[in-house]
Design a protein around this motif. Sequence first.
Motif, mmCIF file in Angstrom:
data_model
loop_
_atom_site.group_PDB
_atom_site.id
_atom_site.type_symbol
_atom_site.label_atom_id
_atom_site.label_comp_id
_atom_site.label_asym_id
_atom_site.label_seq_id
_atom_site.Cartn_x
_atom_site.Cartn_y
_atom_site.Cartn_z
ATOM 1 N N TYR A 1 35.102 40.941 43.145
ATOM 2 C CA TYR A 1 35.614 40.633 44.287
ATOM 3 C C TYR A 1 34.609 41.017 45.513
ATOM 4 O O TYR A 1 34.765 40.157 46.351
ATOM 5 N N TYR B 1 38.965 37.879 35.217
ATOM 6 C CA TYR B 1 38.586 39.198 34.729
ATOM 7 C C TYR B 1 37.926 39.234 33.559
ATOM 8 O O TYR B 1 38.293 40.051 32.624
ATOM 9 N N ALA C 1 43.941 39.160 48.933
ATOM 10 C CA ALA C 1 43.970 38.898 47.358
ATOM 11 C C ALA C 1 43.273 37.510 47.175
ATOM 12 O O ALA C 1 43.257 36.757 48.167
ATOM 13 N N PRO C 2 42.593 37.608 46.164
ATOM 14 C CA PRO C 2 42.101 35.945 45.652
ATOM 15 C C PRO C 2 43.369 34.935 45.868
ATOM 16 O O PRO C 2 44.257 35.288 45.526
ATOM 17 N N ILE D 1 34.226 36.672 45.491
ATOM 18 C CA ILE D 1 35.613 36.333 46.030
ATOM 19 C C ILE D 1 35.676 36.668 47.719
ATOM 20 O O ILE D 1 35.998 35.937 48.587
ATOM 21 N N LEU E 1 39.342 34.598 40.849
ATOM 22 C CA LEU E 1 38.854 35.651 40.227
ATOM 23 C C LEU E 1 39.391 35.559 38.881
ATOM 24 O O LEU E 1 40.551 35.918 38.496
ATOM 25 N N ARG F 1 41.917 44.463 37.752
ATOM 26 C CA ARG F 1 42.965 44.338 38.507
ATOM 27 C C ARG F 1 43.575 45.438 39.344
ATOM 28 O O ARG F 1 44.024 45.262 40.527
ATOM 29 N N TYR G 1 43.838 32.876 43.349
ATOM 30 C CA TYR G 1 44.106 32.886 41.844
ATOM 31 C C TYR G 1 43.593 34.148 41.156
ATOM 32 O O TYR G 1 42.377 34.479 41.518
ATOM 33 N N GLU G 2 44.231 34.434 40.266
ATOM 34 C CA GLU G 2 43.578 35.653 39.256
ATOM 35 C C GLU G 2 44.149 35.278 37.903
ATOM 36 O O GLU G 2 45.210 34.885 37.700
ATOM 37 N N ASP H 1 42.756 36.171 33.456
ATOM 38 C CA ASP H 1 42.103 36.969 32.315
ATOM 39 C C ASP H 1 40.979 36.359 31.926
ATOM 40 O O ASP H 1 40.148 36.620 31.349
ATOM 41 N N VAL I 1 41.193 45.309 42.574
ATOM 42 C CA VAL I 1 41.607 44.151 43.434
ATOM 43 C C VAL I 1 42.914 44.285 44.237
ATOM 44 O O VAL I 1 43.062 43.935 45.399
ATOM 45 N N ASP J 1 33.640 36.657 39.130
ATOM 46 C CA ASP J 1 34.385 38.028 38.415
ATOM 47 C C ASP J 1 33.955 39.075 39.381
ATOM 48 O O ASP J 1 34.717 40.239 39.068
#
Length: 261
Positions: free
Chosen positions: A212, A230, A245-246, A216, A228, A236, A248-249, A251, A239, A210
């Motif tokens: 970054y 959330y 960027a991760p 991450i 990541l 968001r 994948y992101e 929720d 990040v 969770d």
Amino acid sequence: MQKHYDGYFIDLDGTVYAGKRRIPAAKRFVERLQHTGTDFMFVTNNTTKLPVDVVDNLANNHDIHVKESNVYTAGLATADYVAGIAKPGQNKVYIIGEIGLIQAFLDKGFQLSERQPDFVIVGLDSDVTYNKFAIATLAIRGGATFIGTNPDSNIPNERGMLPGAGSLVEMVAYTTQQRPIYIGKPETIIMANALKRMRLKKSQVLMVGDNYKTDITAGIRFGIDTLLVYTGLSTREQVAKEAIAPTYEIDSLDEWTLTDE
């Protein structure tokens, strides 16, 4: 496009639970990993707890049932690292830390010593004193190798953001004018050791977290894919400003599909 992963590194606080609050999607995620026979390991910067304590907390407070082998703490990673670099005869350590860190070193055959230790290990210690800092400072200035368990500046608590292990490590760094070797996230030593325990390749593993700045970033630095979620610290908006960027992101962990399901 989501790919298949044979193993998962998973953060705890903010990902699997939020302090004492349960995250139901995380429980379902862990159970899906277990149902599909997918290997997973909780990779945490916590050094105060033994794996058995982490397992008990997950079971008793969050109804998540795992084995001790599913838990890899920064305390274990620090002991593994020092055991790997210690030369013959280098078995004395001085530790600022609690039972989870101390026991990890005792289990590796190290001796606790205030006199001419080969290594000084600094982690989170809620009962730290000036004298402990003094012993650590003098030992490092005398030639002991300086190890920091993790660089966390703060830890979340019911009372607020309390001083983390990194704040203690940095005090010793200031008094010795020496930089420590950091083990925990976002550094990669803990990741390398966890991968070695899991016996997989980097391409086969996904880091789930969770935060970054720790979870991450550790994955990115180590060269593995990252997910990541959330449900904790990072947002968001924050990040979106990061250079990398991760992979994948999401929720909620309910959104993540295991390819074996």
